[in-house]
Design a protein around this motif. Structure first.
Motif, PDB file in Angstrom:
ATOM      1  N   ASP A 194       0.117  11.594  11.161  1.00 58.77           N
ATOM      2  CA  ASP A 194       1.269  10.926  11.645  1.00 58.77           C
ATOM      3  C   ASP A 194       1.443   9.948  10.696  1.00 58.77           C
ATOM      4  N   PHE A 195       0.392   9.151  10.489  1.00 59.19           N
ATOM      5  CA  PHE A 195       0.665   7.921   9.711  1.00 59.19           C
ATOM      6  C   PHE A 195       0.875   8.109   8.949  1.00 59.19           C
ATOM      7  N   VAL A 196       1.910   7.536   8.310  1.00 58.66           N
ATOM      8  CA  VAL A 196       2.230   6.696   7.208  1.00 58.66           C
ATOM      9  C   VAL A 196       1.508   6.028   6.004  1.00 58.66           C
ATOM     10  N   ASN A 226      -4.173  -7.138   3.933  1.00 60.32           N
ATOM     11  CA  ASN A 226      -4.550  -5.843   4.342  1.00 60.32           C
ATOM     12  C   ASN A 226      -3.566  -4.790   4.697  1.00 60.32           C
ATOM     13  N   GLY A 227      -4.103  -3.287   5.373  1.00 61.85           N
ATOM     14  CA  GLY A 227      -3.016  -2.670   5.076  1.00 61.85           C
ATOM     15  C   GLY A 227      -1.590  -2.263   4.808  1.00 61.85           C
ATOM     16  N   ALA A 228      -1.669  -2.953   3.928  1.00 59.42           N
ATOM     17  CA  ALA A 228      -0.560  -2.387   2.919  1.00 59.42           C
ATOM     18  C   ALA A 228       0.437  -1.121   2.487  1.00 59.42           C
ATOM     19  N   GLY A 229      -1.757  -0.945   2.161  1.00 57.44           N
ATOM     20  CA  GLY A 229      -1.462   0.857   1.435  1.00 57.44           C
ATOM     21  C   GLY A 229      -2.618   0.603   0.287  1.00 57.44           C
ATOM     22  N   LYS A 230      -2.771  -0.477  -0.422  1.00 57.77           N
ATOM     23  CA  LYS A 230      -3.229  -0.160  -1.754  1.00 57.77           C
ATOM     24  C   LYS A 230      -3.889   0.275  -2.150  1.00 57.77           C
ATOM     25  N   THR A 231      -5.527   0.386  -0.993  1.00 58.46           N
ATOM     26  CA  THR A 231      -6.426   1.122  -1.085  1.00 58.46           C
ATOM     27  C   THR A 231      -6.282   2.342  -1.296  1.00 58.46           C
ATOM     28  N   SER A 232      -5.624   3.059  -0.054  1.00 53.65           N
ATOM     29  CA  SER A 232      -4.701   4.376  -0.438  1.00 53.65           C
ATOM     30  C   SER A 232      -4.240   4.741  -2.339  1.00 53.65           C
ATOM     31  N   THR A 233      -3.305   3.654  -2.696  1.00 53.34           N
ATOM     32  CA  THR A 233      -2.490   3.829  -3.504  1.00 53.34           C
ATOM     33  C   THR A 233      -3.760   4.211  -4.438  1.00 53.34           C
TER      34      THR A 233
HETATM   35  N1  LIG Z   1      -8.470   7.630   6.117  1.00 55.98           N
HETATM   36  C1  LIG Z   1      -7.709   7.109   6.995  1.00 55.98           C
HETATM   37  N2  LIG Z   1      -7.705   7.271   7.986  1.00 55.98           N
HETATM   38  C2  LIG Z   1      -6.334   7.068   8.575  1.00 55.98           C
HETATM   39  N3  LIG Z   1      -5.500   5.336   8.153  1.00 55.98           N
HETATM   40  C3  LIG Z   1      -6.141   5.716   7.146  1.00 55.98           C
HETATM   41  C4  LIG Z   1      -7.332   5.818   5.977  1.00 55.98           C
HETATM   42  N4  LIG Z   1      -7.106   5.034   5.221  1.00 55.98           N
HETATM   43  C5  LIG Z   1      -6.527   3.891   5.519  1.00 55.98           C
HETATM   44  N5  LIG Z   1      -5.791   4.594   6.675  1.00 55.98           N
HETATM   45  C6  LIG Z   1      -4.720   3.081   7.281  1.00 55.98           C
HETATM   46  O1  LIG Z   1      -3.245   3.171   5.768  1.00 55.98           O
HETATM   47  C7  LIG Z   1      -3.631   1.939   6.351  1.00 55.98           C
HETATM   48  C8  LIG Z   1      -3.135   1.319   4.599  1.00 55.98           C
HETATM   49  O2  LIG Z   1      -4.970   1.207   3.908  1.00 55.98           O
HETATM   50  P1  LIG Z   1      -5.284   0.792   3.138  1.00 55.98           P
HETATM   51  O3  LIG Z   1      -4.511   1.550   2.197  1.00 55.98           O
HETATM   52  O4  LIG Z   1      -6.569   0.387   2.554  1.00 55.98           O
HETATM   53  O5  LIG Z   1      -4.874  -0.500   2.737  1.00 55.98           O
HETATM   54  P2  LIG Z   1      -4.613  -2.489   2.026  1.00 55.98           P
HETATM   55  O6  LIG Z   1      -5.669  -1.856   0.659  1.00 55.98           O
HETATM   56  O7  LIG Z   1      -3.734  -2.531   0.999  1.00 55.98           O
HETATM   57  O8  LIG Z   1      -5.786  -2.782   2.977  1.00 55.98           O
HETATM   58  C9  LIG Z   1      -4.000   1.165   7.418  1.00 55.98           C
HETATM   59  O9  LIG Z   1      -3.159   1.149   8.330  1.00 55.98           O
HETATM   60  C10 LIG Z   1      -5.112   1.910   7.276  1.00 55.98           C
HETATM   61  O10 LIG Z   1      -6.260   1.922   8.976  1.00 55.98           O
END
Ligand SMILES: Nc1ncnc2c1ncn2[C@@H]1O[C@H](COP(=O)(O)OP(=O)(O)O)[C@@H](O)[C@H]1O
Ligand SMILES: [Mg+2]
Lengths: 268, 321
Positions: B23-25, B46-53
């Motif tokens: 559910d988390f975006v 931290n938590g901005a979504g950089k790694t996910s991107t």
């Molecule tokens: N595999 C995952 N499952 C659930 N939540 C995730 C996962 N990866 C990242 N998140 C959540 O997504 C948000 C963004 O994470 P992330 O992309 O790592 O940010 P950043 O790299 O900017 O710190 C965070 O709140 C993190 O907890």
């Protein structure tokens, strides 16, 4: 669109899963702290202690086990249990570690490799080890004079099959696991009982009739039975087919689910 | 947004790119265009979504929504082909700790299906490039954090990638190690490698990035060159005032009416837990005015505005807590 890459490298011609196989082989070769002598010594000592030693007692008090000497009865099950052990040891902690702790599988997934390649590369490496170990064990069993048929040449294949029958589902499990806690439970309540009770040390006829089906559903039981059949050359075709089918089914189900599990784990 | 290298081909195009975990975006429909040869940054806490991107842009993680092309290709169907042309430095090093430096590179070369002789030759060149030639046979376990980071960069270059993706390349490194990494990244940029960098250090973003986006809570809150962002969202200079413990307290400041008085002197006032920031055009003039108004800070500093100030302005929070 950008133009063609500035440097087009020549390719080595390895398929993607083979590159993962090679990675696992390198890690093994570079970190293995045992020795070939040790690998041969264990089955040797085991067969001396259990096969010859206990066999002597058996011969004295019981005679034979279903017409075979105790050494002949025991030696093939050593090969099968070793294959199970290898297929388990290689598949749980090392896989969870490569996903969760050192994350080297994530590193691989950022190259042209796909998660499925990582799964197949790992499984094929474990198979390689299962085959190699089984060749050594077959030779040692031969030295003890416990091989009585040309079918014994298929023993390494039996060992390989047992290895992947365990490895495929267990790698799958590790690819889905969040922690290694349940692995310990698995060893305690599945691996150890199977090692002891899969008609490894005495025939299934030694159990009360009510318990026999329980023994016979243990995956290792089928590996032990196959190995015994190969070493002695005595078996019914139907029974062989059933044993192979069980182990092959475990492998196939493991591969199908494992490829998917690895993808889900590495791309999310 | 002015686009440096506007004529260059777009190598990464994202439109409405989204990543959901249940559910988390984590990434909420971002639009990004990276052009060949530029150095593009994602700045955010931290938590901005950089790694996910980054994981989506690396053609590893599957987008949950929106469009993404890399080299004009769809990562959902052309992953291996795209990844063959990328180099990835993940947030965590993911090195094989028990193996030597050389073997770590050899494994990666093999992953890209390079012939052994070529791997050997590139290993030599890359280890010299990242100043690890004398550690080629050391176990990775024995390397310092900075050395491991450099090895991870060398590893990402083994296939001579067109785009190098770096997720927080210098987090956790000491200043000397950071500068060495920055220096190597400049050189790569000069050689024409496209860099995509995430960071939560504003100085890193200012140093390395031609253009960047500021990310917060999965969205892009601003985009442009570092200069443009500062011009648009901050004043030319900042006066930083620190007060003695109780005086610096927000309520004490308010009670004394000093925030209001400072507000008359500056375009904008930010009261942080440990300091007060005055956004002004000429810091020295304003600082004299502060003294003239009978406000006596324990210490005062005049500096140029930075991306940190941009972030504070846009989100009301500091980048590094
Ligand atoms: N595999 C995952 N499952 C659930 N939540 C995730 C996962 N990866 C990242 N998140 C959540 O997504 C948000 C963004 O994470 P992330 O992309 O790592 O940010 P950043 O790299 O900017 O710190 C965070 O709140 C993190 O907890
Ligand atoms: Mg991150």
């Amino acid at each position: 669109m950008s133009g063609p890459p500035a440097h087009v490298a020549p390719l080595g011609g390895w398929s993607r899963w083979q590159r993962s196989w090679w990675y696992h082989a390198v890690v093994y070769a570079q970190t293995w702290r045992g020795s070939v002598a040790g690998a041969v010594l264990f089955p040797f000592l085991f067969l001396v202690a259990m096969g010859v030693g206990v066999g002597h007692l058996v011969a004295h008090h019981v005679g034979t086990v279903g017409g075979e000497s105790y050494l002949d009865f025991l030696a093939p099950s050593l090969l099968a249990t070793t294959a199970m052990q290898l297929g388990s040891d290689e598949s749980l902690w090392p896989v969870l570690g490569a996903i969760k702790w050192v994350r080297t599988y994530h590193a691989a997934a950022a190259t042209p490799l796909e998660p499925e390649d990582v799964f197949v590369g790992k499984l094929s490496w474990v198979l390689t080890r299962g085959l190699a170990t089984s060749v050594i064990y077959t030779a040692v069993i031969g030295i003890f004079g416990a091989l009585h048929s040309w079918w014994a040449l298929t023993l390494p294949l039996v060992g390989g099959l047992v290895t992947v029958a365990f490895a495929a589902p267990l790698i799958t499990w590790a690819a889905r696991a969040q922690s290694d806690g349940p692995f310990v439970t698995y060893y305690r309540f599945a691996t150890v009982p199977m090692f002891l009770f899969s008609a490894t040390f005495y025939p299934v006829s030694a159990y009360p009739a009510a318990l026999r089906p329980l023994v016979q559903i243990a995956p290792l039981y089928h590996g032990v039975a196959l190995a015994r059949a190969a070493a002695s050359g005595h078996a019914q075709l139907g029974a062989i087919g059933a044993h192979v089918a069980v182990l092959a089914a475990m492998t196939v189900v493991g591969v199908v689910l494992g490829r998917r599990a690895m993808r889900r784990r590495l791309v999310d | 947004m002015s686009e440096r290298g506007e004529g260059e081909a777009a190598v990464v195009v994202a439109r409405g790119l989204t990543k959901r975990f249940g559910d988390f975006v984590a990434v909420r429909g971002i639009d990004v265009t990276v052009r060949a040869g530029e150095s593009f940054g994602f700045l955010g806490p931290n938590g901005a979504g950089k790694t996910s991107t980054m994981r989506m842009v690396s053609a590893v993680s599957r987008p949950s929504g929106g469009e993404l092309t890399i080299f004009g290709l769809d990562p959902r169907t052309r992953g291996p082909e795209i990844r063959a042309r990328l180099g990835v430095v993940p947030q965590e090093d993911t090195l094989e700790l028990e193996l030597s430096v050389r073997w770590n590179l050899e494994i990666f070369g093999r992953y890209f299906d390079l012939p052994r002789a070529l791997i050997r030759q590139r290993t030599q060149d890359l280890l010299e490039f990242v100043q690890l030639a004398d550690r080629a046979d050391s176990r990775v376990d024995d390397l310092s954090g900075g050395m491991r980071r450099r090895l991870t960069i060398a590893r990402a270059l083994i296939n001579q990638p067109e785009i190098l993706i770096l997720d927080e390349p210098t987090t956790g490194l000491d200043p000397q190690a950071r500068h060495l990494v920055w220096d190597r990244l400049y050189r790569l940029k000069r050689e024409g490698v496209t860099l995509i960098i995430t960071t939560h250090y504003m100085d890193e973003a200012e140093q390395l990035c031609d253009r960047l986006v500021v990310m917060d809570h999965g969205t892009i809150v601003a985009a442009g060159t570092p200069r443009e962002l500062i011009d648009a969202h901050a004043t030319r200079e900042v006066v930083e005032l620190r007060f003695d413990d109780d005086e610096g307290d927000l309520n004490t400041l308010r009670d004394g009416g000093r925030v209001a008085r400072l507000g008359d002197l500056a375009e904008r006032v930010e009261v942080l837990p440990d300091r007060v920031l005055l956004y002004v055009d000429d810091g020295d003039v304003v600082l004299s005015a502060v003294h003239g108004a009978g406000i006596v800070p324990a210490s005062a500093l005049v500096r140029r505005s930075s991306l940190e100030d941009v972030f504070l302005r846009l989100t009301g929070r500091t980048l590094v807590e």
